[in-house]
Design a protein around this motif. Structure first.
Motif, PDB file in Angstrom:
ATOM      1  N   GLY A  37      -0.639  -1.912  -1.955  1.00  0.00           N
ATOM      2  CA  GLY A  37      -2.073  -1.954  -2.226  1.00  0.00           C
ATOM      3  C   GLY A  37      -2.830  -2.559  -1.072  1.00  0.00           C
ATOM      4  N   ARG A  38      -4.128  -2.351  -1.088  1.00  0.00           N
ATOM      5  CA  ARG A  38      -4.970  -2.874  -0.010  1.00  0.00           C
ATOM      6  C   ARG A  38      -4.819  -4.375   0.132  1.00  0.00           C
ATOM      7  NH1 ARG A  38     -10.612   0.205   0.152  1.00  0.00           N
ATOM      8  NH2 ARG A  38      -9.776   2.294  -0.126  1.00  0.00           N
ATOM      9  N   ALA A  39      -5.119  -4.850   1.327  1.00  0.00           N
ATOM     10  CA  ALA A  39      -5.161  -6.294   1.550  1.00  0.00           C
ATOM     11  C   ALA A  39      -6.181  -6.885   0.579  1.00  0.00           C
ATOM     12  CB  ALA A  39      -5.564  -6.577   2.993  1.00  0.00           C
ATOM     13  N   ASN A  40      -5.822  -8.004  -0.016  1.00  0.00           N
ATOM     14  CA  ASN A  40      -6.734  -8.729  -0.899  1.00  0.00           C
ATOM     15  C   ASN A  40      -7.034  -7.995  -2.215  1.00  0.00           C
ATOM     16  OD1 ASN A  40      -7.765 -11.314  -0.720  1.00  0.00           O
ATOM     17  ND2 ASN A  40      -9.867 -10.580  -0.507  1.00  0.00           N
ATOM     18  N   ALA A  41      -6.220  -7.009  -2.559  1.00  0.00           N
ATOM     19  CA  ALA A  41      -6.490  -6.223  -3.777  1.00  0.00           C
ATOM     20  C   ALA A  41      -6.113  -6.998  -5.039  1.00  0.00           C
ATOM     21  CB  ALA A  41      -5.701  -4.918  -3.725  1.00  0.00           C
ATOM     22  N   GLY A  42      -5.248  -7.997  -4.892  1.00  0.00           N
ATOM     23  CA  GLY A  42      -4.797  -8.762  -6.063  1.00  0.00           C
ATOM     24  C   GLY A  42      -3.326  -8.511  -6.376  1.00  0.00           C
ATOM     25  N   LYS A  43      -2.570  -8.083  -5.382  1.00  0.00           N
ATOM     26  CA  LYS A  43      -1.145  -7.775  -5.608  1.00  0.00           C
ATOM     27  C   LYS A  43      -0.372  -9.026  -6.037  1.00  0.00           C
ATOM     28  CE  LYS A  43      -0.638  -6.225  -1.372  1.00  0.00           C
ATOM     29  NZ  LYS A  43      -2.034  -6.323  -0.886  1.00  0.00           N
ATOM     30  N   THR A  44      -0.516 -10.092  -5.237  1.00  0.00           N
ATOM     31  CA  THR A  44       0.232 -11.311  -5.562  1.00  0.00           C
ATOM     32  C   THR A  44      -0.180 -11.829  -6.935  1.00  0.00           C
ATOM     33  OG1 THR A  44       0.395 -11.828  -3.215  1.00  0.00           O
ATOM     34  CG2 THR A  44       0.817 -13.629  -4.739  1.00  0.00           C
ATOM     35  N   THR A  45      -1.475 -11.762  -7.228  1.00  0.00           N
ATOM     36  CA  THR A  45      -1.971 -12.250  -8.525  1.00  0.00           C
ATOM     37  C   THR A  45      -1.338 -11.464  -9.670  1.00  0.00           C
ATOM     38  OG1 THR A  45      -4.056 -12.716  -7.430  1.00  0.00           O
ATOM     39  CG2 THR A  45      -4.083 -12.719  -9.829  1.00  0.00           C
ATOM     40  N   ARG A  78      -1.721 -12.966   4.649  1.00  0.00           N
ATOM     41  CA  ARG A  78      -2.947 -12.299   4.243  1.00  0.00           C
ATOM     42  C   ARG A  78      -2.929 -10.848   4.689  1.00  0.00           C
ATOM     43  NH1 ARG A  78      -4.664 -13.090   0.370  1.00  0.00           N
ATOM     44  NH2 ARG A  78      -4.464 -15.185  -0.330  1.00  0.00           N
ATOM     45  N   GLY A  79      -2.697  -9.967   3.775  1.00  0.00           N
ATOM     46  CA  GLY A  79      -2.877  -8.550   4.084  1.00  0.00           C
ATOM     47  C   GLY A  79      -1.693  -7.847   4.703  1.00  0.00           C
ATOM     48  N   LYS A  80      -1.112  -8.456   5.733  1.00  0.00           N
ATOM     49  CA  LYS A  80      -0.068  -7.740   6.474  1.00  0.00           C
ATOM     50  C   LYS A  80       1.294  -8.287   6.058  1.00  0.00           C
ATOM     51  CE  LYS A  80       0.252  -6.149  11.215  1.00  0.00           C
ATOM     52  NZ  LYS A  80      -0.107  -6.495  12.597  1.00  0.00           N
ATOM     53  N   HIS A  81       2.111  -7.449   5.465  1.00  0.00           N
ATOM     54  CA  HIS A  81       3.396  -7.939   4.974  1.00  0.00           C
ATOM     55  C   HIS A  81       4.528  -7.115   5.553  1.00  0.00           C
ATOM     56  CE1 HIS A  81       1.235 -10.311   1.997  1.00  0.00           C
ATOM     57  NE2 HIS A  81       0.496  -9.243   1.782  1.00  0.00           N
ATOM     58  N   ASP A  82       5.684  -7.777   5.707  1.00  0.00           N
ATOM     59  CA  ASP A  82       6.863  -7.035   6.114  1.00  0.00           C
ATOM     60  C   ASP A  82       7.527  -6.514   4.847  1.00  0.00           C
ATOM     61  OD1 ASP A  82       9.274  -6.078   6.941  1.00  0.00           O
ATOM     62  OD2 ASP A  82       9.663  -7.718   8.351  1.00  0.00           O
ATOM     63  N   ILE A  83       7.539  -5.223   4.714  1.00  0.00           N
ATOM     64  CA  ILE A  83       8.037  -4.597   3.480  1.00  0.00           C
ATOM     65  C   ILE A  83       9.499  -4.954   3.187  1.00  0.00           C
ATOM     66  CG2 ILE A  83       8.752  -2.419   4.564  1.00  0.00           C
ATOM     67  CD1 ILE A  83       7.565  -0.960   2.148  1.00  0.00           C
ATOM     68  N   GLU A  84      10.250  -5.286   4.251  1.00  0.00           N
ATOM     69  CA  GLU A  84      11.672  -5.612   4.080  1.00  0.00           C
ATOM     70  C   GLU A  84      11.871  -6.969   3.390  1.00  0.00           C
ATOM     71  OE1 GLU A  84      14.559  -4.101   5.419  1.00  0.00           O
ATOM     72  OE2 GLU A  84      13.581  -2.375   6.331  1.00  0.00           O
ATOM     73  N   ASP A  99       6.411  -6.157  -0.790  1.00  0.00           N
ATOM     74  CA  ASP A  99       4.954  -6.068  -0.731  1.00  0.00           C
ATOM     75  C   ASP A  99       4.575  -5.247   0.497  1.00  0.00           C
ATOM     76  OD1 ASP A  99       2.262  -6.610  -0.682  1.00  0.00           O
ATOM     77  OD2 ASP A  99       2.483  -8.764  -1.017  1.00  0.00           O
ATOM     78  N   SER A 100       3.730  -4.262   0.291  1.00  0.00           N
ATOM     79  CA  SER A 100       3.258  -3.492   1.448  1.00  0.00           C
ATOM     80  C   SER A 100       1.759  -3.321   1.343  1.00  0.00           C
ATOM     81  CB  SER A 100       3.919  -2.118   1.474  1.00  0.00           C
ATOM     82  OG  SER A 100       3.286  -1.311   2.438  1.00  0.00           O
ATOM     83  N   ARG A 101       1.088  -3.449   2.476  1.00  0.00           N
ATOM     84  CA  ARG A 101      -0.354  -3.182   2.413  1.00  0.00           C
ATOM     85  C   ARG A 101      -0.544  -1.685   2.223  1.00  0.00           C
ATOM     86  NH1 ARG A 101      -2.505  -3.788   8.598  1.00  0.00           N
ATOM     87  NH2 ARG A 101      -0.761  -2.722   9.567  1.00  0.00           N
ATOM     88  N   GLY A 102      -1.708  -1.329   1.812  1.00  0.00           N
ATOM     89  CA  GLY A 102      -2.010   0.080   1.561  1.00  0.00           C
ATOM     90  C   GLY A 102      -2.181   0.850   2.850  1.00  0.00           C
ATOM     91  N   PHE A 103      -2.560   2.091   2.710  1.00  0.00           N
ATOM     92  CA  PHE A 103      -2.651   2.970   3.878  1.00  0.00           C
ATOM     93  C   PHE A 103      -4.108   3.215   4.260  1.00  0.00           C
ATOM     94  CE2 PHE A 103       0.806   4.584   1.044  1.00  0.00           C
ATOM     95  CZ  PHE A 103       1.801   3.838   1.644  1.00  0.00           C
ATOM     96  N   GLU A 104      -4.973   2.275   3.861  1.00  0.00           N
ATOM     97  CA  GLU A 104      -6.410   2.514   4.043  1.00  0.00           C
ATOM     98  C   GLU A 104      -6.828   2.593   5.507  1.00  0.00           C
ATOM     99  OE1 GLU A 104      -6.202  -2.040   3.480  1.00  0.00           O
ATOM    100  OE2 GLU A 104      -5.118  -0.256   2.845  1.00  0.00           O
ATOM    101  N   GLY A 106      -5.607   4.293   7.681  1.00  0.00           N
ATOM    102  CA  GLY A 106      -5.531   5.667   8.155  1.00  0.00           C
ATOM    103  C   GLY A 106      -4.489   5.871   9.245  1.00  0.00           C
ATOM    104  N   ARG A 107      -3.753   4.794   9.558  1.00  0.00           N
ATOM    105  CA  ARG A 107      -2.724   4.952  10.579  1.00  0.00           C
ATOM    106  C   ARG A 107      -1.441   5.460   9.919  1.00  0.00           C
ATOM    107  NH1 ARG A 107      -3.280  -0.369  12.883  1.00  0.00           N
ATOM    108  NH2 ARG A 107      -1.070  -0.589  12.418  1.00  0.00           N
ATOM    109  N   THR A 108      -0.659   6.217  10.663  1.00  0.00           N
ATOM    110  CA  THR A 108       0.555   6.744  10.051  1.00  0.00           C
ATOM    111  C   THR A 108       1.702   5.743  10.144  1.00  0.00           C
ATOM    112  OG1 THR A 108       1.111   7.806  12.129  1.00  0.00           O
ATOM    113  CG2 THR A 108       0.030   9.181  10.460  1.00  0.00           C
ATOM    114  N   SER A 109       1.576   4.734  11.035  1.00  0.00           N
ATOM    115  CA  SER A 109       2.714   3.829  11.239  1.00  0.00           C
ATOM    116  C   SER A 109       3.068   3.089   9.951  1.00  0.00           C
ATOM    117  CB  SER A 109       2.415   2.844  12.363  1.00  0.00           C
ATOM    118  OG  SER A 109       1.324   2.043  12.024  1.00  0.00           O
ATOM    119  N   GLU A 110       2.054   2.662   9.185  1.00  0.00           N
ATOM    120  CA  GLU A 110       2.308   1.924   7.945  1.00  0.00           C
ATOM    121  C   GLU A 110       3.014   2.819   6.930  1.00  0.00           C
ATOM    122  OE1 GLU A 110       2.472  -1.672   6.283  1.00  0.00           O
ATOM    123  OE2 GLU A 110       1.586  -1.220   8.223  1.00  0.00           O
ATOM    124  N   LEU A 111       2.536   4.060   6.849  1.00  0.00           N
ATOM    125  CA  LEU A 111       3.137   5.028   5.928  1.00  0.00           C
ATOM    126  C   LEU A 111       4.581   5.320   6.342  1.00  0.00           C
ATOM    127  CD1 LEU A 111       2.685   6.924   3.530  1.00  0.00           C
ATOM    128  CD2 LEU A 111       1.844   8.642   5.117  1.00  0.00           C
TER     129      LEU A 111
END
Ligand SMILES: Nc1nc2c(ncn2[C@@H]2O[C@H](COP(=O)(O)OP(=O)(O)OP(=O)(O)O)[C@@H](O)[C@H]2O)c(=O)[nH]1
Ligand SMILES: [Mg+2]
Length: 135
Positions: A37-45, A78-84, A99-104, A106-111
């Motif tokens: 989800g997006r940074a600050n979307a409330g994932k951890t909460t 904050r926002g940027k997480h290592d998915i591993e 935890d992974s930030r969203g793809f908002e 628009g870069r393909t590297s995160e995806l």
């Protein structure tokens, strides 16, 4: 008086399911969840709510080394997480979160990183390394 046969079969099914569940649990003692989800979307909460806790999660590398907050890259909190990395709430260690930030952006590297991680988990020989939920 004997039970009607349908009732008896139901009992047998429940017993079989119970044994299957026990078997699965021995193969994969922890429930692994990826949240995106997006940074600050409330994932951890939301994960805190799932675990019914207000504590901050502990973070471990995929190899089980605990990462102290001071070792974390400032952006990793904050926002940027290592998915591993594995996030675990001490009070609820049967769940392990990625935890992974969203793809908002628009870069393909995160995806690509997420796809690579999904591929790695789904092809692991150990069931314990597989993802059980993607949220
Ligand atoms: N109003 C409101 N605020 C929320 C809700 N959920 C979370 N927040 C607040 O939003 C902020 C961000 O929440 P986090 O749970 O840290 O969000 P996150 O997605 O983990 O953020 P990053 O890890 O930085 O990507 C915090 O200040 C929360 O208290 C909600 O449902 N409503
Ligand atoms: Mg967070």
């Amino acid at each position: 008086m004997s039970l009607p046969s349908t009732e008896f079969q139901g009992g047998e099914d429940i017993e079989r399911q119970r044994r299957r569940a026990q078997n699965l649990r021995s193969l994969t003692p922890r429930f692994r969840v990826l949240i995106i989800g997006r940074a600050n979307a409330g994932k951890t909460t939301i994960l805190q709510r799932v675990c019914n806790t207000t504590e901050q999660p502990k973070i471990f590398t995929g190899k089980g080394h605990e990462i102290g907050l001071s070792e974390l890259n400032p952006t990793a909190q904050r926002g940027k997480h290592d998915i591993e990395n594995e996030m675990i709430f001490k009070s609820n260690a049967a769940f392990v979160f990625h935890d992974s930030r969203g793809f908002e952006a628009g870069r393909t590297s995160e995806l690509d990183k997420v796809k690579e991680f999904l591929q790695k988990c789904s092809t692991s020989k150990n069931l314990r390394d597989h993802l059980h939920v993607i949220w």
